[in-house]
Design a protein around this motif. Structure first.
Motif, PDB file in Angstrom:
ATOM      1  N   PHE A 127       0.497  -1.449  -0.398  1.00  0.00           N
ATOM      2  CA  PHE A 127       0.519   0.574   0.024  1.00  0.00           C
ATOM      3  C   PHE A 127       1.016   1.406   0.150  1.00  0.00           C
ATOM      4  N   ALA A 177      -8.227  -0.660  -1.731  1.00  0.00           N
ATOM      5  CA  ALA A 177      -7.127  -0.198  -0.038  1.00  0.00           C
ATOM      6  C   ALA A 177      -7.503   1.438   0.199  1.00  0.00           C
ATOM      7  N   LEU A 188     -12.766  -7.092  -2.855  1.00  0.00           N
ATOM      8  CA  LEU A 188     -12.161  -7.693  -1.558  1.00  0.00           C
ATOM      9  C   LEU A 188     -12.354  -8.832  -1.633  1.00  0.00           C
ATOM     10  N   ALA A 206      -5.710  -5.493   3.329  1.00  0.00           N
ATOM     11  CA  ALA A 206      -6.258  -4.612   2.711  1.00  0.00           C
ATOM     12  C   ALA A 206      -7.371  -4.964   3.880  1.00  0.00           C
ATOM     13  N   THR A 207      -8.306  -5.834   3.668  1.00  0.00           N
ATOM     14  CA  THR A 207      -9.530  -6.096   4.171  1.00  0.00           C
ATOM     15  C   THR A 207      -9.293  -5.013   6.231  1.00  0.00           C
ATOM     16  N   ARG A 209      -7.869  -3.000   7.267  1.00  0.00           N
ATOM     17  CA  ARG A 209      -7.068  -1.252   6.995  1.00  0.00           C
ATOM     18  C   ARG A 209      -8.076  -0.493   6.729  1.00  0.00           C
ATOM     19  N   VAL A 210      -9.161  -1.513   5.929  1.00  0.00           N
ATOM     20  CA  VAL A 210      -9.665  -1.016   5.940  1.00  0.00           C
ATOM     21  C   VAL A 210     -10.947  -0.413   7.117  1.00  0.00           C
TER      22      VAL A 210
END
Length: 375
Positions: A127, A177, A188, A206-207, A209-210
């Motif tokens: 990221f 993300a 995702l 990424a999940t 992080r979201v």
């Protein structure tokens, strides 16, 4: 020996995934000395001499204490404690075997660290910073094959996750993300189920992080709402964030219902403080319909029917009337607001024929249907 302690990074600045800085000579000397001494104590305990076992146990405890003092001295000097701590926790139950395992770990670390990527560097590579230059932005567009896809085309992301290469999928997940929207959730989820382990790991990261970003924003807005409990704007901002969080599609059913209940409570409280705020009333009515509370949605939206200039309010009000079975009121609604729902109103294509039917514009609807059948 490594350089002085002042030249080493502070322990507080280390991340959990950073490569340990063992202080190779010092660690090797301490582990080797502790292992040899403990091996000698073990051999003495097995010699059969009277009181040998008790003496060996005492020597083992003394060696463990000395190792503990050494680890404490490293902490005071700001040295990395991970391999030193490994020596301490393994030598207590395993004796000389624990020291041997620590030396083996240090040797493997020295071998693999020559070409291995550190966890922090790997994570940051997944990221990168969202502020990218033109060249990087062009690269991302070429890799994904979708110009401006990260802003407007969630479906394109899903297509890439289905047929793209691992590099394209990783590029898509990185963009998702950074610019997450609820429409990106299928991409995702496709990444989480991908056959490539690297794609699955990146999608899971990424999940997380979201969800972390949602929770961080939730805490900040909740703190502001508690500090100003009589401020309708603060309560509405918190409720909208919770509404968006529940709508993102990443939560299980129970968690989603719980957060939507909190959003409903926030909308109601904020509307009580600002009854003339049409935006809050629209958001509340929309969420009430999504929760299956059509009667309350109709009651909340009805005061806006005659004064609003936002056709979306009428769309949601019409939906609530339909769910309640109030068809007479639904037929009267286009007559009540002909400027927004009449024959000359600019309606979305998906709703134009629907309201024409409820306005009893049957010839127009029939002609349209007949043309479609003939075509």
């Amino acid at each position: 020996m490594t350089g002085p302690a002042s030249d080493l990074p502070e322990i507080d600045g280390l991340l959990a995934g950073d490569r340990p800085d063992p202080g190779t000579a010092e660690l090797a000397a301490a582990a080797l000395a502790a292992g040899l001494l403990d091996a000698g104590a073990l051999a003495f305990g097995l010699s059969g001499i009277p009181f040998a076992v008790a003496s060996a146990a005492g020597l083992h405890l003394l060696i463990c204490a000395l190792v503990g003092l050494w680890v404490r001295s490293r902490a005071r000097r700001g040295r990395d404690l991970r391999l030193a701590g490994l020596l301490l926790v393994t030598i207590v139950p395993l004796g000389p075997l624990g020291a041997a395992c620590t030396l083996a770990t240090a040797a493997l670390l020295a071998l693999f660290s020559r070409y291995a990527t550190g966890f922090q560097d790997w994570y940051l590579s997944l990221f990168p910073d969202s502020e990218t230059g033109p060249a990087q932005e062009l690269y991302e567009l070429i890799v994904t094959g979708r110009e401006n896809a990260h802003l407007v085309a969630g479906e394109s992301f899903t297509d890439v996750m289905s047929v793209g290469s691992p590099q394209q999928k990783q590029a898509v997940i990185a963009l998702v993300a950074r610019h997450f929207r609820p429409a990106f959730t299928p991409a995702l989820k496709a990444g989480l189920a991908d056959a490539d382990p690297s794609v699955r790991v990146q999608a899971a990261t990424a999940t997380a992080r979201v969800e972390h970003d949602f929770n961080e924003r939730w805490l900040a807005l909740d703190h502001a709402a508690q500090a100003r409990s009589d401020d309708a704007a603060s309560l509405a901002a918190l409720a909208r964030h919770l509404d968006d969080y529940a709508f993102c599609g990443l939560l299980d059913a129970n968690r989603e219902a719980e957060i939507r209940d909190k959003a409903l409570d926030g909308y109601r409280r904020s509307l009580d403080l600002a009854e003339d705020d049409d935006g809050i009333r629209l958001d509340l009515g929309r969420l009430l319909l999504r929760c299956g509370l059509a009667a309350e949605a109709a009651a909340r939206l009805e005061p806006l029917v005659d004064r609003t200039s936002d056709s979306r309010i009428l769309f949601w009000f019409a939906e609530s009337l339909f769910r309640l079975g109030h068809f007479a009121e639904l037929r009267a609604l286009p007559v009540r607001r002909p400027d927004l729902l009449g024959g000359g109103a600019a309606l979305p294509d998906a709703l134009r024929d629907v309201f024409a039917l409820w306005r009893d514009d049957v010839p127009g609807v029939v002609d349209t249907a007949g043309k479609e059948l003939v075509a």
